[in-house]
Design a protein around this motif. Sequence first.
Motif, short mmCIF file in Angstrom:
data_model
loop_
_atom_site.label_atom_id
_atom_site.label_comp_id
_atom_site.label_asym_id
_atom_site.label_seq_id
_atom_site.Cartn_x
_atom_site.Cartn_y
_atom_site.Cartn_z
N GLU A 1 0.90 -1.21 0.06
CA GLU A 1 -0.10 -0.19 0.03
C GLU A 1 0.78 1.16 0.10
N ASP B 1 -8.56 1.95 -9.97
CA ASP B 1 -8.06 3.16 -9.13
C ASP B 1 -6.72 3.68 -9.67
N LEU C 1 -4.56 5.62 -7.26
CA LEU C 1 -3.70 4.80 -6.14
C LEU C 1 -2.63 4.30 -6.99
N ARG D 1 -0.13 7.11 -7.31
CA ARG D 1 0.67 7.19 -6.04
C ARG D 1 1.80 6.32 -5.83
#
Length: 415
Positions: A336, A360, A363, A366
């Motif tokens: 994560e 996503d 996500l 990132r």
Amino acid sequence: MAERPGPATLASPAPARPAGRPTVAHVITESHPFGGAQRNTLLTLQGLARRGYAVELACGPGGRLIPEAEAAGAVVHVVDALVRAPSPVQDARAFRALYALCLTRRWDVVHTHSTKAGLLGRLAAWCAGVPAIVHTVHGFPFARARGWRTRAWAAAERVVALATDRVVCVGELLRRQAAALGMAPTAKLVTVYSGLDFAACRPRRAPAEVRRALGLEAAWPVVGSVGYLVEAKAQHHLVEATALLRTRYPRIALVLCGEGPLRARLEQRSAELGVRAHVRLLGERDDVPDLLGAFDVYAMASVREGVGRALSEAMLAGLPVVTTDVAGVGELVAHEETGLLVPPRDPAALAAAIARLAEDRALAARLGAAARRRVEALMDAERMVDDLAALYERLLAARPAEDELAVWQALRRIG
């Protein structure tokens, strides 16, 4: 020029050592496939040569490493018997050839890589009285298996560690695992991250151009993976994950870059699952940075791995990654934070993580940006070569004085 030891004798004249920097010889089992250990070895030879070291390479026949090492200025010794598969006869021949090379070439440092070359090369160097002996651990071939092979490997590593000055681990997690396995005394274990040539990892073609060349203009998501096609890399689990995602993503494409003995099984499994049209087997390529730019997600399904060189290159490219949580992978991928971790041998978990990144995109962006920062902080090839050169110099500075050294080497040869 490539040199073959052939019938080298112990009476062969030894070349005079060049003044200045020491002579460093790297020993690796095979030049092919051109995988992570071979790339690490080549980058080290190139970097040492730029720093003024005399560099040499002893390796098995064939593959890209030989001509590229020669282009870097290394003297290459092809040891035909130095092959990956265990063979008492071939191994005895390889040991004799390496021992003769150590005596005749008068290397200051012998630096070995991988299991077979590590065992034979270090023993040969110790018997020949080489002043400094270093070994790099790129992964643990039998550490998670059970049975006589694991016990024999662990015992052999512990014995040969006695003849080794330092054992270099390409990640801190690997160093801790090596200590837990008792591979070598803790004081001999050091971490030097396996470096990447950042400039060479830059793509030369735009992603859209690469997709057109591969016929993937309409594909989405494009899931890519780079690596030798072998059981340890478990690319068949990626094929199975693709089959699980096909209904949800009818335009999904799995692109596998690499060659190896698992290819036929991958083709068969793709056909059995009805995803042959969704799986592209590209073979070995020299344009990996370009290919990485064409992927939406990078996925790795290995059941055994070191730190993962191809994974590192994908992270440097800023790709969101899904990978199995094995061996040293956690050194780079924090779940994560710099990627997504899944259990090994679990195609359903791979599929779920790939779908999550496909859906996503915030996500994915990132994680990709954090992945790039992580690799840039740890895996610069210039820092790797500097660290290794400093290690060699420290070991050589600690060796006996020259008049004592001759006696010490003679005793080691006798013993």
